[in-house]
Design a protein around this motif. Sequence first.
Motif, PDB file in Angstrom:
ATOM      1  N   THR A   6      11.445 -46.996 -26.491  1.00 47.80           N
ATOM      2  CA  THR A   6      10.887 -47.807 -27.623  1.00 47.80           C
ATOM      3  C   THR A   6      11.486 -47.282 -28.897  1.00 47.80           C
ATOM      4  O   THR A   6      11.222 -46.230 -29.327  1.00 47.80           O
ATOM      5  CB  THR A   6       9.280 -47.577 -27.316  1.00 47.80           C
ATOM      6  N   ARG A  37      13.755 -51.336 -26.397  1.00 46.26           N
ATOM      7  CA  ARG A  37      12.725 -52.449 -26.716  1.00 46.26           C
ATOM      8  C   ARG A  37      12.088 -52.000 -28.256  1.00 46.26           C
ATOM      9  O   ARG A  37      11.601 -50.834 -28.326  1.00 46.26           O
ATOM     10  CB  ARG A  37      11.409 -52.243 -25.595  1.00 46.26           C
ATOM     11  N   VAL A  39       9.500 -52.359 -31.451  1.00 42.07           N
ATOM     12  CA  VAL A  39       8.110 -52.539 -31.624  1.00 42.07           C
ATOM     13  C   VAL A  39       8.119 -52.608 -33.188  1.00 42.07           C
ATOM     14  O   VAL A  39       8.281 -51.560 -33.718  1.00 42.07           O
ATOM     15  CB  VAL A  39       7.101 -51.261 -31.058  1.00 42.07           C
ATOM     16  N   GLY A  41       5.207 -53.847 -35.965  1.00 41.96           N
ATOM     17  CA  GLY A  41       3.849 -54.442 -36.232  1.00 41.96           C
ATOM     18  C   GLY A  41       3.778 -55.272 -37.673  1.00 41.96           C
ATOM     19  O   GLY A  41       4.299 -54.985 -38.409  1.00 41.96           O
ATOM     20  N   ASP A  46      -1.846 -52.474 -36.334  1.00 45.05           N
ATOM     21  CA  ASP A  46      -1.228 -53.532 -35.175  1.00 45.05           C
ATOM     22  C   ASP A  46       0.040 -52.654 -34.610  1.00 45.05           C
ATOM     23  O   ASP A  46       0.007 -52.714 -33.532  1.00 45.05           O
ATOM     24  CB  ASP A  46      -0.528 -54.694 -35.788  1.00 45.05           C
ATOM     25  N   ALA A  47       0.955 -52.031 -35.714  1.00 39.76           N
ATOM     26  CA  ALA A  47       2.196 -51.162 -35.205  1.00 39.76           C
ATOM     27  C   ALA A  47       1.651 -50.127 -34.246  1.00 39.76           C
ATOM     28  O   ALA A  47       2.285 -49.992 -33.031  1.00 39.76           O
ATOM     29  CB  ALA A  47       3.099 -50.624 -36.259  1.00 39.76           C
ATOM     30  N   ARG A  50       0.223 -51.461 -30.872  1.00 42.90           N
ATOM     31  CA  ARG A  50       1.668 -51.997 -29.767  1.00 42.90           C
ATOM     32  C   ARG A  50       2.310 -50.553 -29.348  1.00 42.90           C
ATOM     33  O   ARG A  50       2.584 -50.594 -28.078  1.00 42.90           O
ATOM     34  CB  ARG A  50       2.645 -52.685 -30.722  1.00 42.90           C
ATOM     35  N   LEU A  51       2.349 -49.558 -30.228  1.00 39.43           N
ATOM     36  CA  LEU A  51       2.981 -48.582 -29.704  1.00 39.43           C
ATOM     37  C   LEU A  51       2.260 -47.670 -28.632  1.00 39.43           C
ATOM     38  O   LEU A  51       2.704 -47.366 -27.739  1.00 39.43           O
ATOM     39  CB  LEU A  51       3.420 -47.484 -30.854  1.00 39.43           C
ATOM     40  N   THR A  53       0.134 -49.109 -26.670  1.00 42.56           N
ATOM     41  CA  THR A  53       0.528 -49.846 -25.362  1.00 42.56           C
ATOM     42  C   THR A  53       1.830 -49.508 -24.717  1.00 42.56           C
ATOM     43  O   THR A  53       1.839 -49.285 -23.336  1.00 42.56           O
ATOM     44  CB  THR A  53       0.393 -51.225 -25.722  1.00 42.56           C
ATOM     45  N   ALA A  54       2.866 -49.443 -25.413  1.00 40.81           N
ATOM     46  CA  ALA A  54       4.213 -48.888 -24.984  1.00 40.81           C
ATOM     47  C   ALA A  54       4.310 -47.718 -24.247  1.00 40.81           C
ATOM     48  O   ALA A  54       4.679 -47.511 -23.046  1.00 40.81           O
ATOM     49  CB  ALA A  54       5.155 -49.036 -25.946  1.00 40.81           C
TER      50      ALA A  54
END
Length: 295
Positions: A6, A37, A39, A41, A46-47, A50-51, A53-54
């Motif tokens: 990531t 991938r 990421v 945000g 938001d960032a 998302r992180l 989740t990764a």
Amino acid sequence: MSAEITLFVNPAAGRGRGAHAAQPAAAALRAAGFHVRTVVGTDAADALARLRTAVRGGTGAVVAVGGDGVVSLALQALAGTLVPLGVVAVGTGNDFARSLGLPVCEPALAGRLAAEALKESRFREIDLGRAAGTWFGTVLCSGFDSRVNDRGNRMRLPAGRFKYDLAMLAELAAFRPFPYRITLDGGHALETEATLVAVGNGPSYGGGMRICADAAPDDGLFDVVVVGDCSRTTLLTVFPRVYRGTHLGHPAVTVHRAARVTLESPGLTAWADGEPVAPLPVTAECVPGAVRVLA
């Protein structure tokens, strides 16, 4: 280890360098055989979501592209996990990378080094600080420097670092020492007047200001630097020495070492890794081996 990596990017870091730096970093990782991938945000919250989740999804590593702000966000997701962190430092401060001897403003080199470390499973376990639920890798500060940050963040103009120069001048005009109560490892509390108190997991903040010059990020202890009651003239004399770390020899400066520090002082905010943490009182704890770094 998963072959998916990531790339955690702050495109605005370093006045736009983050967006450009992501490309050579991703190229180096792909050349080493990793699937990348990215990421990014819409904002910090938001960032980070998302992180996280990764990380939960099993990413093999996180490579943070930006400055200390994006590294700080990455630490919130990675602390206490086995997922390693790589750093492509292209921000304005880059103190986390400096403390570990990683390349600064050399994204292609930093990307290659991260890829090599991943291929060789080469990690360094380092300590992190934790205060008010926030992880930090460099320095937690309070006092004169945190007041400058507070004032600078309230100013809409001018833009960039110049507003912090103006904020410093304004704080100097109103300068006074602050009454502190400092408790180290739950022992006897030190009550003193101080200009600032810095709790260092690493040596520097503010883009190379070596406020806790002797702090090591893997010894299980903070360096607690107390700049005592001093005049404006003394402060202006001592402050430039912070860039070399020679201020530690000044009579107004004392250094303590502890794994747990509580700071109390009315009207002050603690900042860590360049971000606001919480109003004092704040307790910071050093957590040994809290994160793996690609090095």
